[in-house]
Motif scaffolding. Structure first.
Motif, PDB file in Angstrom:
ATOM      1  N   HIS A 163      -5.762  -3.886  -7.133  1.00 31.18           N
ATOM      2  CA  HIS A 163      -7.216  -3.698  -6.846  1.00 31.18           C
ATOM      3  C   HIS A 163      -7.689  -3.784  -5.308  1.00 31.18           C
ATOM      4  O   HIS A 163      -8.166  -2.718  -5.004  1.00 31.18           O
ATOM      5  CB  HIS A 163      -7.979  -4.738  -7.664  1.00 31.18           C
ATOM      6  CG  HIS A 163      -9.637  -4.538  -7.525  1.00 31.18           C
ATOM      7  ND1 HIS A 163     -10.268  -3.190  -8.099  1.00 31.18           N
ATOM      8  CD2 HIS A 163     -10.604  -5.051  -7.161  1.00 31.18           C
ATOM      9  CE1 HIS A 163     -11.377  -3.403  -8.131  1.00 31.18           C
ATOM     10  NE2 HIS A 163     -11.668  -4.197  -7.152  1.00 31.18           N
ATOM     11  N   ASN A 164      -7.352  -4.661  -4.599  1.00 27.88           N
ATOM     12  CA  ASN A 164      -7.866  -4.792  -3.367  1.00 27.88           C
ATOM     13  C   ASN A 164      -7.383  -3.544  -2.494  1.00 27.88           C
ATOM     14  O   ASN A 164      -7.743  -2.940  -1.727  1.00 27.88           O
ATOM     15  CB  ASN A 164      -7.522  -6.098  -2.711  1.00 27.88           C
ATOM     16  CG  ASN A 164      -8.393  -7.033  -3.373  1.00 27.88           C
ATOM     17  OD1 ASN A 164      -9.399  -7.020  -3.615  1.00 27.88           O
ATOM     18  ND2 ASN A 164      -7.720  -8.488  -3.039  1.00 27.88           N
ATOM     19  N   HIS A 165      -5.807  -3.182  -2.633  1.00 26.01           N
ATOM     20  CA  HIS A 165      -5.307  -2.395  -1.890  1.00 26.01           C
ATOM     21  C   HIS A 165      -5.723  -1.094  -2.403  1.00 26.01           C
ATOM     22  O   HIS A 165      -6.260   0.016  -1.501  1.00 26.01           O
ATOM     23  CB  HIS A 165      -3.692  -2.464  -2.446  1.00 26.01           C
ATOM     24  CG  HIS A 165      -3.050  -3.310  -1.221  1.00 26.01           C
ATOM     25  ND1 HIS A 165      -2.318  -3.160  -0.132  1.00 26.01           N
ATOM     26  CD2 HIS A 165      -2.690  -4.601  -1.863  1.00 26.01           C
ATOM     27  CE1 HIS A 165      -2.106  -4.196   0.082  1.00 26.01           C
ATOM     28  NE2 HIS A 165      -2.030  -5.176  -0.616  1.00 26.01           N
ATOM     29  N   THR A 210      -4.483  -8.080  -6.357  1.00 28.79           N
ATOM     30  CA  THR A 210      -3.696  -7.502  -5.603  1.00 28.79           C
ATOM     31  C   THR A 210      -3.893  -5.958  -5.289  1.00 28.79           C
ATOM     32  O   THR A 210      -4.272  -5.452  -4.352  1.00 28.79           O
ATOM     33  CB  THR A 210      -2.520  -7.959  -5.304  1.00 28.79           C
ATOM     34  OG1 THR A 210      -2.275  -9.342  -5.138  1.00 28.79           O
ATOM     35  CG2 THR A 210      -1.680  -7.390  -4.349  1.00 28.79           C
ATOM     36  N   ARG A 252     -12.191  -6.383  -1.608  1.00 31.38           N
ATOM     37  CA  ARG A 252     -11.837  -6.872  -0.210  1.00 31.38           C
ATOM     38  C   ARG A 252     -10.953  -6.005   0.346  1.00 31.38           C
ATOM     39  O   ARG A 252     -10.005  -5.224  -0.087  1.00 31.38           O
ATOM     40  CB  ARG A 252     -11.160  -8.440  -0.419  1.00 31.38           C
ATOM     41  CG  ARG A 252     -10.798  -8.828   0.880  1.00 31.38           C
ATOM     42  CD  ARG A 252      -9.850 -10.154   0.589  1.00 31.38           C
ATOM     43  NE  ARG A 252     -10.327 -10.639  -0.759  1.00 31.38           N
ATOM     44  CZ  ARG A 252     -10.242 -12.000  -0.901  1.00 31.38           C
ATOM     45  NH1 ARG A 252      -9.279 -12.523  -0.454  1.00 31.38           N
ATOM     46  NH2 ARG A 252     -10.759 -12.663  -2.109  1.00 31.38           N
ATOM     47  N   ILE A 280      -8.084  -5.154   3.070  1.00 34.38           N
ATOM     48  CA  ILE A 280      -6.900  -5.764   3.681  1.00 34.38           C
ATOM     49  C   ILE A 280      -6.645  -5.295   5.156  1.00 34.38           C
ATOM     50  O   ILE A 280      -6.503  -4.179   5.415  1.00 34.38           O
ATOM     51  CB  ILE A 280      -5.650  -5.417   2.674  1.00 34.38           C
ATOM     52  CG1 ILE A 280      -5.773  -5.974   1.380  1.00 34.38           C
ATOM     53  CG2 ILE A 280      -4.500  -5.947   3.463  1.00 34.38           C
ATOM     54  CD1 ILE A 280      -5.288  -5.667   0.335  1.00 34.38           C
ATOM     55  N   SER A 295       1.011  -1.324   0.037  1.00 34.43           N
ATOM     56  CA  SER A 295       0.056  -0.004  -0.077  1.00 34.43           C
ATOM     57  C   SER A 295       0.877   1.150  -0.055  1.00 34.43           C
ATOM     58  O   SER A 295       0.537   2.313  -0.682  1.00 34.43           O
ATOM     59  CB  SER A 295      -0.849  -0.124   1.249  1.00 34.43           C
ATOM     60  OG  SER A 295      -2.175  -0.625   0.904  1.00 34.43           O
ATOM     61  N   SER A 354      -8.941  -0.502  -3.359  1.00 30.88           N
ATOM     62  CA  SER A 354     -10.300  -0.322  -2.808  1.00 30.88           C
ATOM     63  C   SER A 354     -10.157   0.147  -1.145  1.00 30.88           C
ATOM     64  O   SER A 354     -10.805   0.851  -0.573  1.00 30.88           O
ATOM     65  CB  SER A 354     -11.000  -1.677  -2.749  1.00 30.88           C
ATOM     66  OG  SER A 354     -10.989  -2.053  -4.060  1.00 30.88           O
ATOM     67  N   THR A 355      -9.149  -0.571  -0.418  1.00 29.24           N
ATOM     68  CA  THR A 355      -9.078  -0.384   1.036  1.00 29.24           C
ATOM     69  C   THR A 355      -8.538   0.967   1.218  1.00 29.24           C
ATOM     70  O   THR A 355      -9.028   2.005   2.070  1.00 29.24           O
ATOM     71  CB  THR A 355      -8.264  -1.035   1.833  1.00 29.24           C
ATOM     72  OG1 THR A 355      -7.134  -1.336   0.893  1.00 29.24           O
ATOM     73  CG2 THR A 355      -8.702  -2.457   2.094  1.00 29.24           C
ATOM     74  N   LEU A 356      -7.633   1.691   0.345  1.00 32.21           N
ATOM     75  CA  LEU A 356      -7.293   2.883   0.588  1.00 32.21           C
ATOM     76  C   LEU A 356      -8.315   4.039   0.154  1.00 32.21           C
ATOM     77  O   LEU A 356      -8.402   4.859   0.581  1.00 32.21           O
ATOM     78  CB  LEU A 356      -6.132   3.228  -0.334  1.00 32.21           C
ATOM     79  CG  LEU A 356      -4.752   2.350   0.030  1.00 32.21           C
ATOM     80  CD1 LEU A 356      -3.720   2.364  -0.981  1.00 32.21           C
ATOM     81  CD2 LEU A 356      -4.155   2.894   1.308  1.00 32.21           C
ATOM     82  N   GLU A 357      -9.033   3.701  -0.732  1.00 32.56           N
ATOM     83  CA  GLU A 357      -9.963   4.681  -1.015  1.00 32.56           C
ATOM     84  C   GLU A 357     -11.160   4.758  -0.179  1.00 32.56           C
ATOM     85  O   GLU A 357     -11.829   5.783   0.124  1.00 32.56           O
ATOM     86  CB  GLU A 357     -10.672   4.082  -2.435  1.00 32.56           C
ATOM     87  CG  GLU A 357     -11.618   5.210  -2.974  1.00 32.56           C
ATOM     88  CD  GLU A 357     -12.455   4.840  -4.490  1.00 32.56           C
ATOM     89  OE1 GLU A 357     -12.397   3.539  -4.584  1.00 32.56           O
ATOM     90  OE2 GLU A 357     -13.052   5.552  -4.858  1.00 32.56           O
ATOM     91  N   GLN A 358     -11.489   3.426   0.415  1.00 36.08           N
ATOM     92  CA  GLN A 358     -12.545   3.633   1.282  1.00 36.08           C
ATOM     93  C   GLN A 358     -12.052   4.351   2.653  1.00 36.08           C
ATOM     94  O   GLN A 358     -12.908   5.026   3.347  1.00 36.08           O
ATOM     95  CB  GLN A 358     -13.008   2.136   2.002  1.00 36.08           C
ATOM     96  CG  GLN A 358     -13.959   1.392   1.029  1.00 36.08           C
ATOM     97  CD  GLN A 358     -14.164  -0.133   1.469  1.00 36.08           C
ATOM     98  OE1 GLN A 358     -14.420  -0.259   2.322  1.00 36.08           O
ATOM     99  NE2 GLN A 358     -14.025  -0.984   0.286  1.00 36.08           N
TER     100      GLN A 358
END
Lengths: 257, 257
Positions: A49-51, A47, B11, B13, A19, A53-57
């Motif tokens: 993509h998931n990072h 991978t 998802r 992380i 990240s 997503s979390t960073l955006e949320q």
DNA sequence: GTGATCGTTCCTCTGGGGCGAACATATAAG
DNA sequence: CTTATATGTTCGCCCCAGAGGAACGATCAC
């Protein structure tokens, strides 16, 4: 003494590093896409993509029709950091007046990670252009700000920093050994201010005075200019006085913690 | 339509979230210790320790004799974000002159995460105090900046944002339904500027004009003041003119991407 | 002395997360 | 129209990363 040079502290967490790598990339180039990041950082798209997503949320980054970029939340974070580190009002004012009075570059720096980090910078009317920017780092041994801070840090901390220092020569005058550095620190403590005689950038000289509170250094304040204007006498006389005076004003207006 | 309301994107992380939680805590209170963080974030000390180590090695945080705090690197990151988002020079100058001319609060905001994020703020001589700060967010439906930006965003994006909006009433006049909001957006498109009539903060009114480039909205620029000074006529006449003029200047000086 | 903190290191064990494949869309070239 | 390569997305597998806990050393207060 530690035998393993790379055993700095605890274990590094891989996913956090991924990240942070994404954030690093986004701070250099905005509007990057998932694919680009996956390619340059050598990870699968899922991978990344998931990072993302979390960073955006968590509002660290924003997506846009053309890709991702860092969020404005960082502006708020920066403001908070500024008020945490020191009395920004006073420091800002003193750096400003110093720049106005001399027409040169005035800066305030603190020690971070064994380097100098620029906390504030102001350019006077005649000032030269330099690459240093607020929030960036420079080696502690090749700058007057760095050496001046170092001179007043606790002995054990100094040893730590010196042990980690790379002593890469930035110019022909850069200090390249710990012995030289220790001598220089002694000199700075004696005279009360530090000099950079073209040790970091060819043609530029600086003077710095420490800003202390009790027995701890908060940072240092400096003036930077071309060697043509920063002659030996002027440097050690009126310019050294100017930074020392500014440092004193900051000290007097800073509540010690 | 998606049945699961929490299934936003990929998802999350966990370890990244832990690190972000640490950063969040540090941005509110500096000089936190490992123990304090472990307690408030409900993780073992070793976990926190490992996260702090990684974050420190990546220069996101700094340790100090009294604990950890965020690094000055964030100042540099903030500067980079500012230059990525828009033409900071021009926006800054226009917001400044707007504040000087009117004596009130002038702001520039953009849309992020379905909210308005303040990009620049300047206070005039007579301006009131408000809590809004650069880098912070406000609901998009209760502010003139937000509604004005929304009015010129692509229809599909508007729907996304409206679908996620909570419509919490901030005052008695806050728009609380999507139908009302869509009407308001229509009105804004007609008159070319947006009004906040005490919808976000009791006693405060605002006017905003959109800043567009081609068919995309970059953001909006606004004036904020007390209802006593911001009368209906003044709001729709000279103040609306002022923000529109400022928006035009920014548009003219902004290279479209 | 004891009993708190503080931070650090190590080991264990499990479920988190990286990977790759398959999936939608979209624009471009044929 | 088809084919091709780009984009981002979702799913499931399988393994090792990483969270937890305990034990450690160091301080500080009493």
């Amino acid at each position: 003494m530690n035998a393993d040079p790379n055993s700095e502290g605890g274990r590094k967490i891989r996913s956090v590093e991924i990240s942070l790598n994404i954030i690093d990339r986004l701070q250099n180039e905005d509007r990057l896409t998932v694919g680009e990041l996956a390619r340059t950082l050598d990870h699968s798209k899922s991978t990344i993509h998931n990072h993302l997503s979390t960073l955006e949320q968590r509002r660290m980054i924003v997506r846009d029709e053309t890709g991702y970029r860092l969020s404005l939340r960082l502006l708020d974070m920066a403001n908070r950091v500024r008020s945490q580190v020191g009395n920004y009002e006073v420091i800002n004012k003193e750096v400003e007046t110093l720049a106005e009075e001399t027409g040169e570059i005035a800066q305030f720096g603190i020690e971070e990670h064994g380097m100098v980090s620029y906390f504030e910078k102001e350019r006077g009317n005649n000032s030269v252009e330099t690459a240093s920017r607020v929030g960036t780092q420079q080696p502690i041994y090749s700058t007057s700000l760095g050496k001046t801070i170092l001179a007043f840090l606790p002995a054990d901390r100094v040893e730590e920093i010196v042990a980690e220092a790379s002593f890469e020569p930035k110019t022909t005058r850069t200090i390249t050994s710990s012995d030289e550095l220790y001598e220089e620190l002694e000199r700075i403590r004696d005279q009360g201010y530090g000099i950079d005689n073209e040790e970091n950038i060819e043609g530029l000289r600086c003077v710095s005075a420490p800003v202390t509170s009790g027995d701890t250094v908060l940072g240092a304040i400096s003036l930077t200019g071309p060697s043509s204007r920063f002659t030996h006498d002027k440097l050690h006389d009126e310019l050294a006085d100017a930074v020392t005076r500014a440092a004193n004003v900051i000290e007097l207006n800073t509540k010690f913690s």
